[in-house]
Design an enzyme around this catalytic site. Structure first.
Site, PDB file in Angstrom:
ATOM      1  N   HIS A  25      -3.237   7.452   1.226  1.00 44.84           N
ATOM      2  CA  HIS A  25      -3.612   6.083   0.861  1.00 44.84           C
ATOM      3  C   HIS A  25      -5.020   5.836   1.400  1.00 44.84           C
ATOM      4  CE1 HIS A  25      -3.884   1.849   0.521  1.00 44.84           C
ATOM      5  NE2 HIS A  25      -3.648   1.598   1.794  1.00 44.84           N
ATOM      6  N   CYS A  59       0.820  -1.225   0.000  1.00 43.53           N
ATOM      7  CA  CYS A  59       0.000   0.000   0.000  1.00 43.53           C
ATOM      8  C   CYS A  59       0.849   1.267   0.000  1.00 43.53           C
ATOM      9  CB  CYS A  59      -0.961   0.006   1.175  1.00 43.53           C
ATOM     10  SG  CYS A  59      -2.048  -1.422   1.196  1.00 43.53           S
ATOM     11  N   ASN A  83      -9.979  -0.292  -0.494  1.00 46.26           N
ATOM     12  CA  ASN A  83      -8.518  -0.199  -0.465  1.00 46.26           C
ATOM     13  C   ASN A  83      -7.953  -0.884  -1.711  1.00 46.26           C
ATOM     14  OD1 ASN A  83      -5.788  -0.369   0.056  1.00 46.26           O
ATOM     15  ND2 ASN A  83      -6.023  -1.028   2.181  1.00 46.26           N
TER      16      ASN A  83
HETATM   17  N1  ACO Z   1     -18.519  -7.909   9.085  1.00 45.09           N
HETATM   18  C1  ACO Z   1     -19.096  -8.064  10.288  1.00 45.09           C
HETATM   19  N2  ACO Z   1     -18.387  -8.317  11.390  1.00 45.09           N
HETATM   20  C2  ACO Z   1     -17.049  -8.419  11.270  1.00 45.09           C
HETATM   21  C3  ACO Z   1     -16.384  -8.277  10.038  1.00 45.09           C
HETATM   22  C4  ACO Z   1     -17.193  -8.018   8.900  1.00 45.09           C
HETATM   23  N3  ACO Z   1     -16.672  -7.858   7.684  1.00 45.09           N
HETATM   24  N4  ACO Z   1     -15.071  -8.427  10.229  1.00 45.09           N
HETATM   25  C5  ACO Z   1     -14.878  -8.648  11.521  1.00 45.09           C
HETATM   26  N5  ACO Z   1     -16.092  -8.643  12.164  1.00 45.09           N
HETATM   27  C6  ACO Z   1     -16.358  -8.857  13.586  1.00 45.09           C
HETATM   28  C7  ACO Z   1     -15.273  -9.632  14.291  1.00 45.09           C
HETATM   29  O1  ACO Z   1     -15.490 -11.018  14.129  1.00 45.09           O
HETATM   30  C8  ACO Z   1     -15.452  -9.184  15.695  1.00 45.09           C
HETATM   31  O2  ACO Z   1     -16.549  -9.886  16.269  1.00 45.09           O
HETATM   32  P1  ACO Z   1     -16.506 -10.353  17.823  1.00 45.09           P
HETATM   33  O3  ACO Z   1     -16.408  -9.077  18.601  1.00 45.09           O
HETATM   34  O4  ACO Z   1     -17.777 -11.088  17.965  1.00 45.09           O
HETATM   35  O5  ACO Z   1     -15.274 -11.193  17.938  1.00 45.09           O
HETATM   36  C9  ACO Z   1     -15.882  -7.726  15.573  1.00 45.09           C
HETATM   37  O6  ACO Z   1     -16.363  -7.577  14.222  1.00 45.09           O
HETATM   38  C10 ACO Z   1     -14.757  -6.757  15.800  1.00 45.09           C
HETATM   39  O7  ACO Z   1     -13.646  -7.166  15.030  1.00 45.09           O
HETATM   40  P2  ACO Z   1     -12.314  -6.357  15.006  1.00 45.09           P
HETATM   41  O8  ACO Z   1     -11.338  -6.987  14.069  1.00 45.09           O
HETATM   42  O9  ACO Z   1     -11.879  -6.130  16.425  1.00 45.09           O
HETATM   43  O10 ACO Z   1     -12.849  -4.988  14.387  1.00 45.09           O
HETATM   44  P3  ACO Z   1     -12.156  -3.575  14.355  1.00 45.09           P
HETATM   45  O11 ACO Z   1     -13.002  -2.590  15.011  1.00 45.09           O
HETATM   46  O12 ACO Z   1     -10.698  -3.641  14.728  1.00 45.09           O
HETATM   47  O13 ACO Z   1     -12.225  -3.263  12.795  1.00 45.09           O
HETATM   48  C11 ACO Z   1     -10.806  -3.275  10.846  1.00 45.09           C
HETATM   49  C12 ACO Z   1     -11.560  -4.112  11.875  1.00 45.09           C
HETATM   50  C13 ACO Z   1     -11.815  -2.490  10.033  1.00 45.09           C
HETATM   51  C14 ACO Z   1     -10.033  -4.218   9.944  1.00 45.09           C
HETATM   52  C15 ACO Z   1      -9.853  -2.311  11.587  1.00 45.09           C
HETATM   53  O14 ACO Z   1      -9.069  -3.005  12.525  1.00 45.09           O
HETATM   54  C16 ACO Z   1      -8.982  -1.567  10.656  1.00 45.09           C
HETATM   55  O15 ACO Z   1      -9.432  -0.719   9.943  1.00 45.09           O
HETATM   56  N6  ACO Z   1      -7.672  -1.847  10.642  1.00 45.09           N
HETATM   57  C17 ACO Z   1      -6.760  -1.247   9.733  1.00 45.09           C
HETATM   58  C18 ACO Z   1      -6.441  -2.272   8.719  1.00 45.09           C
HETATM   59  C19 ACO Z   1      -6.360  -1.760   7.335  1.00 45.09           C
HETATM   60  O16 ACO Z   1      -6.859  -0.727   6.946  1.00 45.09           O
HETATM   61  N7  ACO Z   1      -5.683  -2.565   6.541  1.00 45.09           N
HETATM   62  C20 ACO Z   1      -5.555  -2.319   5.177  1.00 45.09           C
HETATM   63  C21 ACO Z   1      -4.260  -2.779   4.688  1.00 45.09           C
HETATM   64  S1  ACO Z   1      -2.991  -1.863   5.402  1.00 45.09           S
HETATM   65  C22 ACO Z   1      -3.264  -0.392   4.958  1.00 45.09           C
HETATM   66  O17 ACO Z   1      -3.632  -0.184   3.845  1.00 45.09           O
HETATM   67  C23 ACO Z   1      -3.055   0.644   5.976  1.00 45.09           C
END
Ligand code: ACO
Length: 323
Positions: A250, A113, A280
Site C-alpha cells: 500500500h 487502505c 495515498n
Molecule cells: N506541511 C508543513 N508542516 C506540517 C504539515 C505540512 N503538510 N503537516 C504537519 N506539519 C507540522 C506540524 O504542525 C508539526 O509542527 P510543530 O512541530 O510546529 O507542531 C510538525 O510538522 C510535525 O508534525 P507531525 O505530525 O509530528 O509530523 P510527523 O513527522 O509525524 O509526520 C506524517 C506526519 C507524515 C503524517 C506521519 O506521521 C506519517 O506518515 N504517518 C502515517 C500516516 C499515514 O500514512 N496515513 C495514511 C493513512 S493510513 C495508511 O494508509 C497507512
C-alpha cells in the site's frame, strides 16, 4: 486444487495533477516537508462530476483488455472503496452496468487502505468455493472529496485513482509453485478507531464528513502490524522472505514502505514504490503500483508478489500471489 489466477491488470488516474508546489500556494506547507516526511511529489485529483465509479470503470476496462477477456466473461465484481458514489447501492453495481455485465454479483467492500487486500481475499474465497469463476477486483477512490483542505496534516497525503485485476478460477497443483493467490491474512482492531476515521456518515451525522488522523499513532501501528501480517502469510504458505520477488505495498508513505522492505531483507530495487507519483490513493494504491510494475516489465510471469496494506479501522492484511 482451485487457484485464483491473475489474468490481467489495469489502472486509471484522473487528468489533473497537483504538485506539492501548487498545493503549497493554497495550504501552509512546502514541497520539502511533504517529500521528506512522505516521499510524495504529486497527486491526481478527480474532476468535478468525475466519481469513484468513473475511475473504477476505466481501470476495469483496461484490466479486461490486458486479460484478453470481455465483461460477459466476468461473474463477480468486488470493489474496494471508502468513497462510494452514493451511500447505496454499491458502486460496484454502477461498474457492472457500465461494463455491460448482466449476470453474477457485484458489491463493495470497505476496509479503507486495506480494501484491496480484503477484496482480493473475498474474491479468492468465492472463486475457490465455486461461487463465481471470473472476478474483477477493483480498488477505486476519490479521497479528495473527504479531505479537510484546511488541515495540512492530512490534505497533503492523499489523491484519487483506481486500479483493477482480473482473477479466474483455474486448476492448480496445490503447491507454492502454482500461479495465483497462494494465501491471504486479514486483521482488524476496532479499538484503534479514533486514530484514523471520517467524522461523518449517513447514520451518525447525515453528512459525509472529513478524514481525521493521528499521523504518528498510525505510523507506529503500520510498521508493527505490517511486519507481523507479512510473516503470518509467508508462514501459512510455507515460504520465507527470501522467496519474494516483489513487495507491492500500500502506497501511503515512503518511510513505512522502506521499513517493511528492510524488515523483509528486500533490497529497495525489489520494492515497488509509486507513492511519489499519486500519493495515498487508499484502496487503489496497491493495484496502481502493481499495474505500473507489470506494464514497465519489472514483474513477469512466475514472480512471487507480496501485497500488503493497512488503513482505518484499523484494518490490515497481506496476500501472496504468484504472477
Ligand atoms: N506541511 C508543513 N508542516 C506540517 C504539515 C505540512 N503538510 N503537516 C504537519 N506539519 C507540522 C506540524 O504542525 C508539526 O509542527 P510543530 O512541530 O510546529 O507542531 C510538525 O510538522 C510535525 O508534525 P507531525 O505530525 O509530528 O509530523 P510527523 O513527522 O509525524 O509526520 C506524517 C506526519 C507524515 C503524517 C506521519 O506521521 C506519517 O506518515 N504517518 C502515517 C500516516 C499515514 O500514512 N496515513 C495514511 C493513512 S493510513 C495508511 O494508509 C497507512
Amino acid at each position: 486444487m482451485i487457484r485464483s489466477v491473475v489474468q490481467g491488470c489495469g489502472a486509471y488516474l484522473p487528468d489533473r495533477v497537483v504538485t506539492n508546489e501548487e498545493l503549497a500556494k493554497k495550504v501552509d506547507t512546502s514541497d520539502e516537508w511533504i517529500r521528506q516526511r512522505t516521499g510524495i511529489r504529486q497527486r491526481y485529483i478527480a474532476a468535478e462530476g468525475e466519481f469513484t465509479s468513473h475511475l473504477a470503470i476505466k481501470a476495469s476496462e483496461r484490466a479486461l483488455e490486458h486479460a484478453g477477456l470481455k465483461a460477459a466473461d466476468v461473474d463477480l465484481i468486488v470493489l474496494a472503496t471508502a468513497t462510494p458514489d452514493e451511500t447505496f447501492p454499491a458502486t460496484a453495481t454502477r461498474v457492472q452496468a457500465s461494463l455491460g455485465m448482466t449476470r453474477g454479483a457485484a458489491f463493495d467492500v470497505q476496509a479503507v487502505c486495506a480494501g484491496f487486500v480484503y477484496g482480493v481475499s473475498v474474491a479468492d474465497s468465492m472463486l475457490r468455493t465455486g461461487l463465481a469463476s471470473t472476478a474483477l477486483v477493483i480498488g477505486a477512490e476519490t479521497f479528495s472529496r473527504i479531505l479537510d483542505w484546511n488541515d495540512r496534516g492530512t490534505c497533503v497525503l492523499f489523491g484519487d485513482g483506481a486500479g483493477a485485476i482480473v482473477l479466474r478460477a483455474e486448476e492448480g497443483k496445490g503447491t507454492a509453485e502454482d500461479r495465483g493467490i497462494l494465501g491471504n491474512a486479514l486483521h482488524s482492531d476496532g479499538r484503534q478507531h479514533d486514530i484514523l476515521y471520517v467524522d461523518g456518515g449517513p447514520s451518525s451525522t447525515r453528512t459525509t464528513g472529513f478524514l481525521r488522523m493521528e499521523g504518528k499513532e498510525v505510523f507506529k501501528h503500520a510498521v508493527v502490524n505490517m511486519a507481523a501480517v507479512v510473516g503470518e502469510v509467508l508462514e501459512k504458505v510455507g515460504l520465507t522472505p527470501a522467496d519474494i520477488d516483489w513487495l507491492v505495498p500500500h502506497q501511503a508513505n515512503k518511510r513505512i514502505i522502506d521499513g517493511t522492505g528492510r524488515k523483509l531483507g528486500l533490497p529497495p530495487e525489489r520494492v515497488v514504490v509509486t507513492v511519489d507519483q499519486h500519493a495515498n490513493t487508499s484502496a487503489a494504491s496497491i493495484p496502481l503500483a502493481l499495474d505500473t510494475a507489470v506494464k514497465d516489465g519489472r514483474i513477469s510471469r512466475g514472480d512471487l508478489l507480496l501485497l500488503e496494506g493497512i488503513g482505518g479501522g484499523l484494518a490490515w492484511g497481506a496476500s501472496l500471489v504468484r504472477w
